[in-house]
Design a protein around this motif. Structure first.
Motif, PDB file in Angstrom:
ATOM      1  N   VAL A 251      37.912 -11.168 -22.390  1.00 52.51           N
ATOM      2  CA  VAL A 251      36.705 -10.493 -22.868  1.00 52.51           C
ATOM      3  C   VAL A 251      35.903  -9.942 -21.698  1.00 52.51           C
ATOM      4  CG1 VAL A 251      34.527 -10.780 -24.107  1.00 52.51           C
ATOM      5  CG2 VAL A 251      36.589 -11.941 -24.906  1.00 52.51           C
ATOM      6  N   VAL A 252      35.654  -8.643 -21.721  1.00 54.61           N
ATOM      7  CA  VAL A 252      34.823  -8.001 -20.712  1.00 54.61           C
ATOM      8  C   VAL A 252      33.759  -7.208 -21.445  1.00 54.61           C
ATOM      9  CG1 VAL A 252      34.772  -6.256 -18.901  1.00 54.61           C
ATOM     10  CG2 VAL A 252      36.654  -7.877 -18.986  1.00 54.61           C
ATOM     11  N   ARG A 253      32.496  -7.476 -21.129  1.00 54.30           N
ATOM     12  CA  ARG A 253      31.403  -6.734 -21.753  1.00 54.30           C
ATOM     13  C   ARG A 253      30.919  -5.652 -20.808  1.00 54.30           C
ATOM     14  NH1 ARG A 253      26.313  -9.658 -23.049  1.00 54.30           N
ATOM     15  NH2 ARG A 253      26.876 -10.877 -21.220  1.00 54.30           N
ATOM     16  N   LEU A 254      30.537  -4.504 -21.352  1.00 51.98           N
ATOM     17  CA  LEU A 254      29.895  -3.474 -20.555  1.00 51.98           C
ATOM     18  C   LEU A 254      28.397  -3.706 -20.633  1.00 51.98           C
ATOM     19  CD1 LEU A 254      31.662  -0.040 -21.199  1.00 51.98           C
ATOM     20  CD2 LEU A 254      31.714  -1.458 -19.158  1.00 51.98           C
ATOM     21  N   LEU A 255      27.793  -4.119 -19.514  1.00 54.18           N
ATOM     22  CA  LEU A 255      26.344  -4.353 -19.498  1.00 54.18           C
ATOM     23  C   LEU A 255      25.598  -3.038 -19.306  1.00 54.18           C
ATOM     24  CD1 LEU A 255      26.153  -7.573 -17.316  1.00 54.18           C
ATOM     25  CD2 LEU A 255      26.337  -7.365 -19.793  1.00 54.18           C
ATOM     26  N   TYR A 256      26.202  -2.127 -18.567  1.00 51.10           N
ATOM     27  CA  TYR A 256      25.679  -0.758 -18.481  1.00 51.10           C
ATOM     28  C   TYR A 256      26.832   0.169 -18.766  1.00 51.10           C
ATOM     29  CZ  TYR A 256      24.283   3.758 -16.713  1.00 51.10           C
ATOM     30  OH  TYR A 256      24.044   5.096 -16.616  1.00 51.10           O
ATOM     31  N   ASP A 257      26.656   0.979 -19.752  1.00 47.80           N
ATOM     32  CA  ASP A 257      27.682   1.909 -20.190  1.00 47.80           C
ATOM     33  C   ASP A 257      27.365   3.276 -19.569  1.00 47.80           C
ATOM     34  OD1 ASP A 257      29.665   3.130 -21.639  1.00 47.80           O
ATOM     35  OD2 ASP A 257      29.106   2.181 -23.524  1.00 47.80           O
ATOM     36  N   PRO A 258      28.333   3.910 -18.902  1.00 51.59           N
ATOM     37  CA  PRO A 258      28.014   5.202 -18.282  1.00 51.59           C
ATOM     38  C   PRO A 258      27.505   6.209 -19.316  1.00 51.59           C
ATOM     39  CG  PRO A 258      30.391   4.802 -18.324  1.00 51.59           C
ATOM     40  CD  PRO A 258      29.731   3.525 -18.692  1.00 51.59           C
TER      41      PRO A 258
ATOM     42  N   SER B 222      41.766  -4.159 -15.921  1.00 54.81           N
ATOM     43  CA  SER B 222      42.704  -3.961 -17.005  1.00 54.81           C
ATOM     44  C   SER B 222      41.964  -3.711 -18.319  1.00 54.81           C
ATOM     45  CB  SER B 222      43.587  -5.202 -17.112  1.00 54.81           C
ATOM     46  OG  SER B 222      44.584  -5.000 -18.044  1.00 54.81           O
ATOM     47  N   ARG B 223      40.948  -4.522 -18.562  1.00 54.62           N
ATOM     48  CA  ARG B 223      40.159  -4.380 -19.789  1.00 54.62           C
ATOM     49  C   ARG B 223      39.355  -3.078 -19.770  1.00 54.62           C
ATOM     50  NH1 ARG B 223      39.930  -3.772 -24.136  1.00 54.62           N
ATOM     51  NH2 ARG B 223      38.323  -4.485 -25.575  1.00 54.62           N
ATOM     52  N   LEU B 224      38.813  -2.740 -18.603  1.00 57.10           N
ATOM     53  CA  LEU B 224      38.028  -1.505 -18.484  1.00 57.10           C
ATOM     54  C   LEU B 224      38.882  -0.271 -18.719  1.00 57.10           C
ATOM     55  CD1 LEU B 224      35.669  -2.192 -15.461  1.00 57.10           C
ATOM     56  CD2 LEU B 224      35.050  -1.900 -17.865  1.00 57.10           C
ATOM     57  N   ILE B 225      40.108  -0.317 -18.243  1.00 52.71           N
ATOM     58  CA  ILE B 225      41.012   0.807 -18.442  1.00 52.71           C
ATOM     59  C   ILE B 225      41.204   1.039 -19.945  1.00 52.71           C
ATOM     60  CG2 ILE B 225      43.453   1.463 -18.245  1.00 52.71           C
ATOM     61  CD1 ILE B 225      42.133   1.990 -15.670  1.00 52.71           C
ATOM     62  N   ASP B 226      41.368  -0.058 -20.694  1.00 55.28           N
ATOM     63  CA  ASP B 226      41.508   0.065 -22.144  1.00 55.28           C
ATOM     64  C   ASP B 226      40.251   0.662 -22.776  1.00 55.28           C
ATOM     65  OD1 ASP B 226      43.985  -1.046 -21.918  1.00 55.28           O
ATOM     66  OD2 ASP B 226      43.397  -3.047 -22.603  1.00 55.28           O
ATOM     67  N   LEU B 227      39.089   0.122 -22.363  1.00 52.37           N
ATOM     68  CA  LEU B 227      37.819   0.595 -22.940  1.00 52.37           C
ATOM     69  C   LEU B 227      37.579   2.066 -22.636  1.00 52.37           C
ATOM     70  CD1 LEU B 227      35.293  -2.294 -22.122  1.00 52.37           C
ATOM     71  CD2 LEU B 227      35.981  -1.503 -24.397  1.00 52.37           C
ATOM     72  N   LEU B 228      37.806   2.458 -21.379  1.00 51.27           N
ATOM     73  CA  LEU B 228      37.515   3.837 -20.971  1.00 51.27           C
ATOM     74  C   LEU B 228      38.550   4.803 -21.536  1.00 51.27           C
ATOM     75  CD1 LEU B 228      36.474   3.161 -17.267  1.00 51.27           C
ATOM     76  CD2 LEU B 228      34.973   3.635 -19.216  1.00 51.27           C
TER      77      LEU B 228
ATOM     78  N   LEU C 255      47.094  -6.578 -14.331  1.00 47.56           N
ATOM     79  CA  LEU C 255      46.812  -5.139 -14.325  1.00 47.56           C
ATOM     80  C   LEU C 255      48.116  -4.366 -14.391  1.00 47.56           C
ATOM     81  CD1 LEU C 255      44.673  -2.903 -14.041  1.00 47.56           C
ATOM     82  CD2 LEU C 255      44.957  -3.074 -11.573  1.00 47.56           C
ATOM     83  N   HIS C 256      48.333  -3.693 -15.495  1.00 44.46           N
ATOM     84  CA  HIS C 256      49.585  -2.966 -15.662  1.00 44.46           C
ATOM     85  C   HIS C 256      49.445  -1.490 -15.293  1.00 44.46           C
ATOM     86  CE1 HIS C 256      51.083  -6.655 -17.196  1.00 44.46           C
ATOM     87  NE2 HIS C 256      50.163  -6.674 -18.140  1.00 44.46           N
ATOM     88  N   HIS C 257      48.207  -1.067 -15.121  1.00 47.05           N
ATOM     89  CA  HIS C 257      47.956   0.316 -14.701  1.00 47.05           C
ATOM     90  C   HIS C 257      48.067   0.371 -13.175  1.00 47.05           C
ATOM     91  CE1 HIS C 257      46.118   4.262 -15.692  1.00 47.05           C
ATOM     92  NE2 HIS C 257      45.717   4.213 -14.446  1.00 47.05           N
ATOM     93  N   PRO C 258      48.853   1.279 -12.611  1.00 47.03           N
ATOM     94  CA  PRO C 258      48.967   1.326 -11.142  1.00 47.03           C
ATOM     95  C   PRO C 258      47.639   1.702 -10.483  1.00 47.03           C
ATOM     96  CG  PRO C 258      50.012   3.244 -12.145  1.00 47.03           C
ATOM     97  CD  PRO C 258      49.620   2.331 -13.272  1.00 47.03           C
TER      98      PRO C 258
END
Ligand code: IMP
Ligand code: MG
Length: 190
Positions: free
Chosen positions: A95-102, A125-131, A153-156
């Motif tokens: 679980v990763v929360r965005l405290l400030y969303d761009p 890894s989680r941010l990559i999914d969210l973004l 992290l599966h994203h290079p």
């Protein structure tokens, strides 16, 4: 690329440390500046067209990002995001929360996510999914340091400053309990 662990240098006399010792300087300011300028050139060449948004992950990326964007010779925008993981008890849930969303629109843009150091890679890894859900034109990672143990992290990681030793590092944005972020070099803690 090999990790230079021979930089060394006494740090007892650095007033920023207030008498606290660091084990050794791993990457000094000149070495970092040189590498950041190379990274800037690589990034410039990698994005020949389109809108580029450099998205810094706070707080650790703030110094690296501010030096890096000045070495990227093309139009770009800058924004930041603040993410918080719930800590050890919930690690497995990722679980990763965005405290400030761009606030900047991401759709259709090249997004370059800038991170201080990749360790487990869980947060990224989680941010990559969210973004990725915001339909960017491309989504890549630039990290100053990489420990190469990012099992989650599966994203290079497209752009890496340095391979990092498996030690706890501080300085140039990286902290230990919020201290040491302002060191102009990267050091290994005792
Ligand atoms: P990951 O999600 O395990 O990849 O952790 C990445 C985050 O942990 C980084 O953004 C840093 O904030 C922190 N971190 C990991 N290794 C170090 C280190 O050696 N020094 C300082 N912070 C670190
Ligand atoms: Mg930190």
């Amino acid at each position: 690329m090999t990790t230079d662990t021979s930089v060394g240098g006494p740090t007892e006399s650095d007033p920023r440390l207030d008498g606290r010792a660091v084990r050794r300087i791993v990457f000094d300011a000149d070495t970092i500046a040189h590498r950041v300028s190379e990274l800037g050139a690589h990034i410039t060449a990698a994005y020949p067209d389109g809108d580029l948004l450099v998205l810094g992950l706070l707080k650790g990326s703030f110094i690296f990002l501010s030096d890096l964007v000045r070495q990227i010779a093309r139009p770009l925008q800058v924004d930041f995001l603040v993410a918080s993981s719930y800590g050890d008890a919930m690690e497995s849930s990722g679980v990763v929360r965005l405290l400030y969303d761009p606030e900047t629109e991401l759709e259709g843009k090249h997004i370059l996510l800038v991170e201080d150091i990749v360790d487990s890679g869980r947060t990224l890894s989680r941010l990559i999914d969210l973004l990725g859900e915001r339909r960017p034109r491309s989504l890549e990672i630039c990290a100053l340091l990489h420990k190469h143990i990012a099992t989650e992290l599966h994203h290079p990681t497209q752009f890496i400053g340095f391979d990092a030793p498996h030690e706890f590092l501080v300085g140039y944005g990286l902290d230990h309990a919020e201290n040491f972020r302002h060191l102009p070099y990267v050091a290994s803690l005792q």
